[in-house]
Design an enzyme around this catalytic site. Structure first.
Site, short mmCIF file in Angstrom:
data_model
loop_
_atom_site.label_atom_id
_atom_site.label_comp_id
_atom_site.label_asym_id
_atom_site.label_seq_id
_atom_site.Cartn_x
_atom_site.Cartn_y
_atom_site.Cartn_z
N CYS A 78 29.30 31.63 46.82
CA CYS A 78 29.34 33.19 47.27
C CYS A 78 29.67 33.20 48.82
CB CYS A 78 27.78 33.67 47.20
SG CYS A 78 27.03 33.55 45.58
N GLU B 203 47.31 33.23 26.79
CA GLU B 203 46.16 33.86 26.55
C GLU B 203 45.49 33.56 25.42
OE1 GLU B 203 44.50 36.01 28.80
OE2 GLU B 203 46.00 35.54 30.28
N CYS C 80 27.45 42.34 46.83
CA CYS C 80 27.07 41.74 45.54
C CYS C 80 25.67 41.87 45.61
CB CYS C 80 27.62 40.42 45.58
SG CYS C 80 27.16 39.68 43.93
N CYS D 148 33.22 32.63 41.57
CA CYS D 148 31.95 32.93 40.87
C CYS D 148 31.72 32.26 39.43
CB CYS D 148 32.13 34.43 40.48
SG CYS D 148 30.70 35.45 40.31
N CYS E 299 33.15 34.29 48.74
CA CYS E 299 33.49 35.44 48.15
C CYS E 299 33.88 36.82 48.81
CB CYS E 299 32.48 35.61 46.98
SG CYS E 299 32.71 36.91 45.79
#
Length: 349
Positions: A200, A38, A209, A193, A203
């Site tokens: 899209c 991370e 959305c 995205c 998705c």
DNA sequence: AAGGCGGGGTG
DNA sequence: CACCCAGCCTT
């Protein structure tokens, strides 16, 4: 921005089918390994991180090894990754973990946030992925997904907006499969995205959305407002002195910059002082002394000011109406003067 | 709330 | 070239 039902289940179902599950830090999801990944991934893309991660883990396989290392050695492993405070903070945090936390990560977001270099989002990522704690992240990926899904009409950098997005992120975080959900949101942002050319049609959130309903989903998140580069102007300001050591001031028009103030006669930067004055006032210039130039900044532009002190031959000037007037320096400083003009006159005392 | 921190990728 | 990226810290 109201939350939508079934958000997390749809994201998780997509993740099971299409998510990334074999990144180097995904086979052994210990808090330490997730933590290092991370930190490396802050502001840094996956493909850049991967070779660094392998080398780092090989040299510092656990928190004790990292804590025992010299800072120079840690930084050497970071060389080329940038944001070197990440490495310094990480090394310091490793020592804290060993010395003060019995080499165990805290169990809460607040606890993990105590460690240098770990903020709310990174803490949530570590805890959810390594221990399935129900804590939401809000990184660039999640911000982008949420901003598009809800067509958030304002820049997410503003505190109010960011708080609202944290709210949403927490609401969508499911109580089960928390780690998978965190990874799923990052994958969604990183692979579908995306900033440009989002896919899209693939998705799982496409049907609800709000961004998808607009002309162009990539207009979300709204870009950081550009502070229009302030335009630059330059002028000359003239300290015209007569034989009585008085100086000439000019009353500014009521409107516009410095409206109604007394100011020094102004000249465009490229104009010749001597030519202009002798023509305008029908008099002889004796001497011209350049004073120190400086920059004055307004809210909307920079003004570079080159002042000059001009000694006049005589005082029989042809004035235009009443807008010019002679003042002693003391008198002048009592008047309403623009700050840069006051500054010029102050230094002439 | 705004800036600094870094190097690399992208359009 | 400008902008962005698995952010955080300081002022």
């Amino acid at each position: 921005m109201h939350p939508v039902e079934n958000f997390a289940p749809r994201v998780l179902a997509w993740f099971d089918e299409h998510g990334r599950k074999s990144l180097p830090w995904q086979d052994d999801k210990s808090p330490y390994r997730v933590w290092i990944s991370e930190i490396m991934l802050q502001q840094t893309q996956v493909t850049t991180v991967i070779p660094y991660y392998h080398k780092f883990m090989s040299s510092f396989p656990n928190v004790e090894a990292l804590a025992d290392a010299e800072q120079d050695e840690v930084l050497a492993h970071w060389s080329g990754l940038g944001y070197y405070a990440r490495a310094r903070n990480m090394h310091k945090a490793a020592k804290m973990l060993v010395d003060e936390f019995d080499s165990e990560f805290p169990q809460s977001v607040e606890g993990v946030c105590e460690l240098p270099g770990i903020g709310r989002s990174t803490a949530a990522a570590i805890l959810s992925i390594s221990r399935d704690v129900q804590a939401a992240i809000l990184d660039g990926n999640v911000k982008r997904v949420l901003a598009r899904f809800h067509a958030v009409p304002v820049w997410p950098g503003e505190k109010k907006t960011e708080n609202a997005m944290w709210e949403l992120a927490e609401q969508y975080m499911p109580s089960e499969r928390c780690g998978d959900y965190t990874q799923a949101m990052m994958d969604l942002g990183a692979t579908l995205c995306t900033r440009s050319k989002p896919q899209c049609l693939l998705c799982p959130l496409e049907s609800d959305c709000q961004g998808r309903l607009t002309q162009d989903p990539t207009q979300f998140p709204i870009r950081k407002p550009k502070k229009a580069a302030k335009p630059e102007k330059s002028i000359q300001l003239l300290v015209l002195m007569n034989q009585q050591s008085q100086l000439l001031l000019e009353k500014r028009p009521q409107t516009g910059i410095w409206g109604g103030l007394w100011s020094l006669p102004e000249l465009a930067s490229e104009e010749s002082i001597v030519l202009h004055i002798e023509q305008r006032f029908a008099t002889q210039v004796k001497t011209v002394t350049a004073l120190l130039s400086f920059r004055h900044t307004f809210s909307h532009y920079h003004l570079d000011i080159s002042p000059s002190r001009i000694q006049m031959q005589d005082t029989n000037l042809v004035m235009e109406g009443g807008k010019y007037q002679w003042f002693s320096l003391e008198q002048a400083l009592q008047l309403g003067l623009p700050a840069p003009v006051r500054s010029i006159l102050d230094s002439a005392k």
